[in-house]
Design a protein around this motif. Structure first.
Motif, short mmCIF file in Angstrom:
data_model
loop_
_atom_site.label_atom_id
_atom_site.label_comp_id
_atom_site.label_asym_id
_atom_site.label_seq_id
_atom_site.Cartn_x
_atom_site.Cartn_y
_atom_site.Cartn_z
N GLU A 1 -12.61 -192.95 -14.00
CA GLU A 1 -12.30 -192.43 -15.09
C GLU A 1 -13.48 -192.77 -15.92
O GLU A 1 -13.89 -193.84 -15.86
CB GLU A 1 -10.88 -193.25 -15.45
CG GLU A 1 -10.83 -193.36 -17.13
CD GLU A 1 -9.75 -194.10 -17.34
OE1 GLU A 1 -8.78 -193.69 -18.19
OE2 GLU A 1 -9.46 -195.17 -16.75
N GLY A 2 -13.94 -191.84 -16.85
CA GLY A 2 -15.10 -192.07 -17.79
C GLY A 2 -14.69 -192.86 -19.02
O GLY A 2 -13.46 -192.43 -19.64
N PHE A 3 -15.36 -193.87 -19.36
CA PHE A 3 -14.84 -194.54 -20.51
C PHE A 3 -15.92 -195.04 -21.62
O PHE A 3 -15.76 -195.30 -22.91
CB PHE A 3 -13.91 -195.68 -20.36
CG PHE A 3 -14.70 -196.86 -19.54
CD1 PHE A 3 -15.29 -197.72 -20.25
CD2 PHE A 3 -14.74 -197.08 -18.37
CE1 PHE A 3 -15.71 -199.06 -19.82
CE2 PHE A 3 -15.24 -197.98 -17.68
CZ PHE A 3 -15.96 -199.15 -18.49
N VAL B 1 -18.68 -193.37 -23.86
CA VAL B 1 -19.02 -191.94 -24.34
C VAL B 1 -20.13 -192.23 -25.44
O VAL B 1 -20.19 -192.83 -26.25
CB VAL B 1 -17.97 -191.20 -24.75
CG1 VAL B 1 -18.44 -190.07 -25.38
CG2 VAL B 1 -16.81 -191.34 -23.70
N ARG B 2 -21.26 -191.50 -25.24
CA ARG B 2 -22.28 -191.53 -26.05
C ARG B 2 -21.93 -190.43 -27.31
O ARG B 2 -20.90 -189.89 -27.32
CB ARG B 2 -23.70 -191.13 -25.61
CG ARG B 2 -24.33 -191.90 -24.57
CD ARG B 2 -25.64 -191.41 -24.28
NE ARG B 2 -26.28 -192.36 -23.19
CZ ARG B 2 -26.57 -191.83 -22.14
NH1 ARG B 2 -26.73 -190.64 -21.61
NH2 ARG B 2 -26.96 -192.69 -21.32
N ASP C 1 -21.18 -186.94 -26.50
CA ASP C 1 -20.04 -186.65 -25.61
C ASP C 1 -20.35 -186.80 -24.06
O ASP C 1 -19.66 -186.46 -23.37
CB ASP C 1 -19.24 -185.24 -25.83
CG ASP C 1 -18.50 -185.54 -27.10
OD1 ASP C 1 -18.27 -186.66 -27.59
OD2 ASP C 1 -18.22 -184.55 -27.93
N THR C 2 -21.42 -187.66 -23.77
CA THR C 2 -21.78 -187.80 -22.17
C THR C 2 -21.23 -189.29 -22.06
O THR C 2 -21.29 -190.13 -22.71
CB THR C 2 -23.36 -187.65 -22.09
OG1 THR C 2 -23.84 -188.72 -22.69
CG2 THR C 2 -23.86 -186.29 -22.24
N VAL C 3 -20.90 -189.17 -20.80
CA VAL C 3 -20.24 -190.39 -20.29
C VAL C 3 -21.19 -191.47 -19.66
O VAL C 3 -22.09 -190.74 -19.01
CB VAL C 3 -19.23 -190.26 -19.06
CG1 VAL C 3 -18.97 -191.63 -18.47
CG2 VAL C 3 -17.95 -189.16 -19.59
N THR C 4 -21.05 -192.72 -20.14
CA THR C 4 -22.24 -193.83 -19.77
C THR C 4 -21.62 -194.60 -18.92
O THR C 4 -22.28 -195.40 -18.30
CB THR C 4 -22.79 -194.52 -21.14
OG1 THR C 4 -21.56 -195.20 -21.51
CG2 THR C 4 -23.38 -193.44 -21.91
N ARG C 5 -20.40 -194.50 -18.58
CA ARG C 5 -19.78 -195.59 -17.65
C ARG C 5 -18.34 -195.23 -17.25
O ARG C 5 -17.74 -194.52 -17.82
CB ARG C 5 -19.40 -197.13 -18.54
CG ARG C 5 -18.89 -198.21 -17.81
CD ARG C 5 -20.16 -199.10 -17.71
NE ARG C 5 -19.67 -200.49 -17.12
CZ ARG C 5 -20.22 -201.03 -15.92
NH1 ARG C 5 -21.08 -200.34 -15.32
NH2 ARG C 5 -19.66 -201.92 -15.67
N GLU C 6 -18.29 -195.63 -15.78
CA GLU C 6 -16.97 -194.90 -15.34
C GLU C 6 -16.30 -196.41 -14.68
O GLU C 6 -16.74 -197.30 -14.20
CB GLU C 6 -17.23 -193.97 -14.04
CG GLU C 6 -17.85 -192.52 -14.32
CD GLU C 6 -18.18 -191.68 -13.32
OE1 GLU C 6 -18.20 -190.61 -13.36
OE2 GLU C 6 -18.37 -192.34 -12.09
N THR D 1 -25.63 -191.94 -9.33
CA THR D 1 -24.22 -191.82 -9.73
C THR D 1 -23.17 -191.79 -8.78
O THR D 1 -22.43 -192.36 -8.44
CB THR D 1 -23.99 -190.92 -11.01
OG1 THR D 1 -24.74 -191.21 -12.07
CG2 THR D 1 -22.53 -191.09 -11.38
#
Length: 162
Positions: free
Chosen positions: A80-82, A84-85, A88-93, A132
Motif C-alpha cells: 500500500e502506498g502512503f 504522496v508528493r 500524486d506520486t507515491v514516495t513510501r509503501e 523499488t
C-alpha cells in the motif's frame, strides 16, 4: 557495598520466578520432538514458497518421524502506498504480510490450534523502478522470516502445553 550484594542476592531469587526454558532438553526435548512431527502444507505463490521454506527450516522435521500434525497457512500479502508528493506520486509503501495458520492433528483431522501472525515493513519508492521492486522483494523475504518466527514460537508454546 550494597551495590555488590544486591545482584548476588538476585541470583538466588531467579529460580523462584517460575521461568523455564522453552526448548529444555535440546533436540531430544518435548517441544523439539513435537515440532519435528509437523508437516507444512504447500502454500501457493512466491510468498508461500518463501514462507514454507522458512517454516521447514525452523521446524526441523526429521525424516524418521511420521507427521502427527499438518500446518496449513493462508497468507495475505499487500502493498500500500502512503507517502504522496504534491504531484500524486507515491514516495513510501508499506508491505504487510499476515498469516492465518491452523495446526491439524493428522490422526483425527481436528484443528488443535487456529491463530494469526503478521508483520509489516516500510519501503522507499525511488526513481528507479528496479530498485523499488528489489526493495519490495527484500521486504517480503524479511517479513516471511519474521512471521515464520512468530508462528514457530506459538507452535512451541502449544507443544509445551500452554
Amino acid at each position: 557495598m550494597n551495590r555488590f550484594i544486591a545482584p548476588f542476592l538476585l541470583v538466588f531469587l531467579l529460580p523462584a520466578c517460575g521461568l523455564q526454558p522453552l526448548y529444555s532438553g535440546g533436540s531430544k526435548g518435548a517441544v523439539a520432538g513435537t515440532l519435528g512431527t509437523i508437516s507444512v502444507a504447500p502454500i501457493g505463490g512466491k510468498n508461500g514458497w518463501l514462507m514454507r521454506n522458512a517454516l521447514n527450516d525452523r521446524l526441523g522435521g526429521q525424516e524418521n518421524n511420521a507427521p502427527q500434525f499438518r500446518l496449513v497457512v493462508v497468507l495475505d500479502d499487500q502493498i500500500e502506498g502512503f507517502g504522496v508528493r504534491a504531484d500524486d506520486t507515491v514516495t513510501r509503501e508499506r508491505r504487510t504480510l499476515r498469516a492465518r495458520y491452523q495446526l491439524i492433528a493428522t490422526a483425527t483431522g481436528e484443528t488443535v490450534l487456529d491463530a494469526t501472525a503478521g508483520s509489516d515493513a516500510g519501503i522507499d519508492v525511488v526513481s528507479s523502478e528496479y530498485a523499488t521492486i528489489a526493495g519490495e522483494n527484500s521486504a517480503l523475504e524479511n517479513l516471511t522470516q519474521k512471521v515464520a518466527d512468530q508462528i514457530v514460537t506459538r507452535l512451541s508454546l502449544y507443544a509445551r502445553g500452554e
